[in-house]
Enzyme design. Sequence first.
Site, PDB file in Angstrom:
ATOM      1  N   GLN A  91      11.696  27.650 -20.707  1.00 30.05           N
ATOM      2  CA  GLN A  91      11.766  26.970 -19.192  1.00 30.05           C
ATOM      3  C   GLN A  91      11.483  25.378 -19.848  1.00 30.05           C
ATOM      4  OE1 GLN A  91      10.381  29.039 -15.641  1.00 30.05           O
ATOM      5  NE2 GLN A  91       9.006  29.828 -17.241  1.00 30.05           N
ATOM      6  N   HIS A 109      16.568  25.712 -18.895  1.00 30.38           N
ATOM      7  CA  HIS A 109      16.327  24.431 -18.078  1.00 30.38           C
ATOM      8  C   HIS A 109      17.081  23.285 -18.771  1.00 30.38           C
ATOM      9  CE1 HIS A 109      13.293  26.352 -15.400  1.00 30.38           C
ATOM     10  NE2 HIS A 109      14.575  26.875 -15.143  1.00 30.38           N
ATOM     11  N   ALA A 204      -4.850  31.333 -16.892  1.00 35.06           N
ATOM     12  CA  ALA A 204      -5.558  31.927 -15.954  1.00 35.06           C
ATOM     13  C   ALA A 204      -5.037  33.152 -15.139  1.00 35.06           C
ATOM     14  CB  ALA A 204      -6.027  31.024 -14.803  1.00 35.06           C
TER      15      ALA A 204
END
Length: 241
Positions: A91, A109, A204
């Site tokens: 991306q 993208h 995370a």
Amino acid sequence: MNITPNIVILTGAGISAESGLETFRGSDGTWNKYKVEDVATPEGFARSPDLVNNFYNKRRHDAANARPNKAHLALAKLEKNFPHSFLLVTQNVDDLHERAGSKNVLHMHGTLNHVLCLTCHKRAEWKGDVTAESICPHCHAKASLRPDIVWFGEIPFYMEKIEKALSQADIFAAIGTSGLVYPAAGFVGLARQAGAECFEINLATNPATYELFDEVISGPATKTAPDFVDNLIAKYSQVTD
């Protein structure tokens, strides 16, 4: 015999963050100085092409000065070990994967190093700044070049190729991406339907996507991606009866 898996990797801004490139959702930096609708939509470009070009000129400059990190290099290493069954979908609009050595890369993208001419609708490689004086190398029109970037409201590139690869995947890993924005958010579902083993590798844990993956690996991409690659190479390099 050697078992060669079909591998599809999806990367997002998190993999380039450790090379110093700002992320869209970062708490500070370039993105927070602008409204998305002003610099990342066709309407914004129509209203103020100079503003948009200046925004992407800075991003192009920043990307050119960045260097591939250990995560980019690890994925290039993975491709070298599985050259005929590996696809890297990113991306990101920087070229750090290619500069690390990756070959089979799809920029869904777009890329900062290309422009699109609104007059002749052809694309061209572009390294420097884009201004009102920039001339299309194909049709020689002036003031017709826009960043070859997929903006909000536009359809990502290569979707048919990506979906075909996912439908044949044995391994799917999403690295450094939130996994919340479609169509990329749906990639893990397509891979699971194909029976692929799915990994999320992110800084995370994301509660919204946790249950979609077979394994979730948390930590900096420069540590987690090389470990993931080494484990995968070791696993599939073994000869079985």
